[in-house]
Design a protein around this motif. Structure first.
Motif, mmCIF file in Angstrom:
data_model
loop_
_atom_site.group_PDB
_atom_site.id
_atom_site.type_symbol
_atom_site.label_atom_id
_atom_site.label_comp_id
_atom_site.label_asym_id
_atom_site.label_seq_id
_atom_site.Cartn_x
_atom_site.Cartn_y
_atom_site.Cartn_z
ATOM 1 N N MET B 1 0.847 -1.215 0.000
ATOM 2 C CA MET B 1 0.000 0.000 0.000
ATOM 3 C C MET B 1 0.870 1.248 0.000
ATOM 4 N N THR B 2 1.959 1.201 0.797
ATOM 5 C CA THR B 2 2.855 2.353 0.867
ATOM 6 C C THR B 2 3.471 2.631 -0.497
ATOM 7 N N GLN B 3 3.870 1.553 -1.187
ATOM 8 C CA GLN B 3 4.482 1.740 -2.504
ATOM 9 C C GLN B 3 3.478 2.316 -3.488
ATOM 10 N N VAL B 4 2.219 1.866 -3.410
ATOM 11 C CA VAL B 4 1.178 2.378 -4.316
ATOM 12 C C VAL B 4 0.983 3.870 -4.072
ATOM 13 N N LEU B 5 0.882 4.250 -2.797
ATOM 14 C CA LEU B 5 0.671 5.670 -2.482
ATOM 15 C C LEU B 5 1.876 6.513 -2.876
ATOM 16 N N THR B 6 3.080 5.994 -2.689
ATOM 17 C CA THR B 6 4.278 6.740 -3.097
ATOM 18 C C THR B 6 4.300 6.919 -4.605
ATOM 19 N N ALA B 7 3.942 5.855 -5.337
ATOM 20 C CA ALA B 7 3.886 5.963 -6.799
ATOM 21 C C ALA B 7 2.818 6.962 -7.222
ATOM 22 N N ALA B 8 1.675 6.932 -6.529
ATOM 23 C CA ALA B 8 0.600 7.886 -6.836
ATOM 24 C C ALA B 8 1.067 9.320 -6.587
ATOM 25 N N ALA B 9 1.817 9.523 -5.506
ATOM 26 C CA ALA B 9 2.336 10.866 -5.202
ATOM 27 C C ALA B 9 3.281 11.336 -6.304
ATOM 28 N N LEU B 10 4.109 10.428 -6.801
ATOM 29 C CA LEU B 10 5.035 10.792 -7.898
ATOM 30 C C LEU B 10 4.262 11.150 -9.158
ATOM 31 N N LEU B 11 3.220 10.355 -9.456
ATOM 32 C CA LEU B 11 2.389 10.617 -10.640
ATOM 33 C C LEU B 11 1.721 11.978 -10.532
ATOM 34 N N VAL B 12 1.207 12.277 -9.349
ATOM 35 C CA VAL B 12 0.521 13.558 -9.154
ATOM 36 C C VAL B 12 1.515 14.716 -9.287
ATOM 37 N N THR B 13 2.744 14.533 -8.799
ATOM 38 C CA THR B 13 3.769 15.567 -8.953
ATOM 39 C C THR B 13 4.059 15.818 -10.430
ATOM 40 N N ALA B 14 4.221 14.725 -11.180
ATOM 41 C CA ALA B 14 4.481 14.866 -12.622
ATOM 42 C C ALA B 14 3.302 15.538 -13.313
ATOM 43 N N ALA B 15 2.082 15.131 -12.928
ATOM 44 C CA ALA B 15 0.888 15.749 -13.509
ATOM 45 C C ALA B 15 0.840 17.242 -13.189
ATOM 46 N N GLY B 16 1.281 17.607 -12.007
ATOM 47 C CA GLY B 16 1.301 19.013 -11.600
ATOM 48 C C GLY B 16 2.257 19.830 -12.444
ATOM 49 N N VAL B 17 3.431 19.271 -12.702
ATOM 50 C CA VAL B 17 4.408 19.991 -13.531
ATOM 51 C C VAL B 17 3.849 20.197 -14.937
ATOM 52 N N LEU B 18 3.286 19.119 -15.491
ATOM 53 C CA LEU B 18 2.727 19.222 -16.860
ATOM 54 C C LEU B 18 1.540 20.182 -16.904
ATOM 55 N N SER B 19 0.698 20.134 -15.886
ATOM 56 C CA SER B 19 -0.472 21.027 -15.850
ATOM 57 C C SER B 19 -0.032 22.477 -15.725
ATOM 58 N N ALA B 20 1.023 22.725 -14.940
ATOM 59 C CA ALA B 20 1.533 24.095 -14.797
ATOM 60 C C ALA B 20 2.095 24.588 -16.135
ATOM 61 N N ILE B 21 2.764 23.706 -16.840
ATOM 62 C CA ILE B 21 3.290 24.080 -18.167
ATOM 63 C C ILE B 21 2.124 24.398 -19.106
ATOM 64 N N ALA B 22 1.072 23.566 -19.040
ATOM 65 C CA ALA B 22 -0.107 23.806 -19.882
ATOM 66 C C ALA B 22 -0.762 25.137 -19.511
ATOM 67 N N ALA B 23 -0.874 25.413 -18.220
ATOM 68 C CA ALA B 23 -1.496 26.658 -17.767
ATOM 69 C C ALA B 23 -0.681 27.866 -18.225
ATOM 70 N N TYR B 24 0.655 27.759 -18.159
ATOM 71 C CA TYR B 24 1.494 28.874 -18.603
ATOM 72 C C TYR B 24 1.421 29.050 -20.104
ATOM 73 N N THR B 25 1.366 27.923 -20.825
ATOM 74 C CA THR B 25 1.288 27.988 -22.300
ATOM 75 C C THR B 25 0.006 28.698 -22.733
ATOM 76 N N VAL B 26 -1.089 28.429 -22.031
ATOM 77 C CA VAL B 26 -2.373 29.016 -22.416
ATOM 78 C C VAL B 26 -2.481 30.472 -21.956
ATOM 79 N N SER B 27 -2.071 30.743 -20.716
ATOM 80 C CA SER B 27 -2.310 32.071 -20.147
ATOM 81 C C SER B 27 -1.119 33.015 -20.293
ATOM 82 N N ARG B 28 0.077 32.470 -20.496
ATOM 83 C CA ARG B 28 1.308 33.284 -20.584
ATOM 84 C C ARG B 28 1.527 34.115 -19.322
ATOM 85 N N TRP B 29 1.129 33.596 -18.187
ATOM 86 C CA TRP B 29 1.248 34.324 -16.923
ATOM 87 C C TRP B 29 1.619 33.346 -15.837
ATOM 88 N N ILE B 30 2.782 33.617 -15.189
ATOM 89 C CA ILE B 30 3.257 32.705 -14.145
ATOM 90 C C ILE B 30 2.285 32.692 -12.965
#
Lengths: 149, 91
Positions: B1-30
């Motif tokens: 269970m711990t490994q699943v949650l740790t992997a999920a946390a890593l996935l969410v971190t990666a998703a956050g980076v990509l989503s932030a890039i998408a948000a900046y690409t669309v809005s051009r505002w940090i």
């Protein structure tokens, strides 16, 4: 039967009915279920928000006004997941055996409660802003076009 | 269970980076992208805290939440573009 003997019998009976080890194990299972539910809600919210941001990127510029709505919904998922995790913390205090574990639980509960409080305020503020924008748009739409009379 | 949650946390971190890039690409505002990243990092911190109850995880989660709050205050104070006053709205 004397009073003292009755107390000993009832305590022995309850100890047999609810051994401490079994009670700890049962509460441990409940804690895992509740915490897993909270983690699942947070993960689902993150995946949903990521899909929405990816869709906004594909659609291109002009979709920035929808970002606040996406963040608002992600905040709601986080707040709901936090409620479950806080419930797990409360359950875990029933089986925390040492002061170190109780201290960690107190710190985690404080962090989660503070985050829940901040998220609640942000959600209320975003909801008011979205309502204001929608109201302004409705007023702009209902205003008659200049020169049409 | 711990490994699943740790992997999920890593996935969410990666998703956050990509989503932030998408948000900046669309809005051009940090100011639009940074809160998105911090929200996802908060979610990842909470998942990591569920996986591993230790003082390290507690401190990381608290730090992310504090940075999130400070960044939100900073974005509220700083205007979007140089010369743009704080009273201007996008309505």
């Amino acid at each position: 039967m004397t009073c003292g003997a009755r107390v000993v019998v009832s305590m022995t009976f309850s100890a047999e009915l609810l051994p401490e080890a079994d009670l700890r194990e049962a509460i441990g299972v409940l804690v895992r279920v509740v915490e897993t539910a909270g983690a699942l809600i947070i993960f689902v919210g993150a995946v949903w928000a990521f899909a929405r941001f990816a869709a906004a990127l594909v659609r291109g510029r002009g979709q920035a006004t929808g970002f606040n709505g996406i963040r608002l919904t992600l905040g709601r998922f986080l707040a709901l997941g936090l409620e479950f995790q806080l419930a797990g913390d409360v359950l875990r205090t029933a089986i925390a055996p040492s002061f170190t574990e109780i201290g960690q639980l107190a710190a985690i509960a404080a962090i989660r409660t503070a985050l829940n409080f901040f998220l609640g305020r942000e959600i209320a503020k975003e909801r008011a802003e979205v309502a204001a924008v929608q109201s302004a748009q409705r007023k702009a739409d209902s205003r008659p076009v200049e020169g049409s009379r | 269970m711990t490994q699943v949650l740790t992997a999920a946390a890593l996935l969410v971190t990666a998703a956050g980076v990509l989503s932030a890039i998408a948000a900046y690409t669309v809005s051009r505002w940090i100011g639009q992208a940074l809160p998105v990243l911090l929200d996802f990092l908060t979610a990842a911190g909470l998942l990591r805290l569920a996986a591993d109850v230790s003082w390290g995880s507690i401190l990381v989660a608290a730090a992310v939440i504090a940075v999130r709050k400070v960044a939100a205050l900073g974005i509220a104070v700083v205007p979007r573009r140089p010369g743009e006053d704080l009273s201007s709205t996008e309505l």
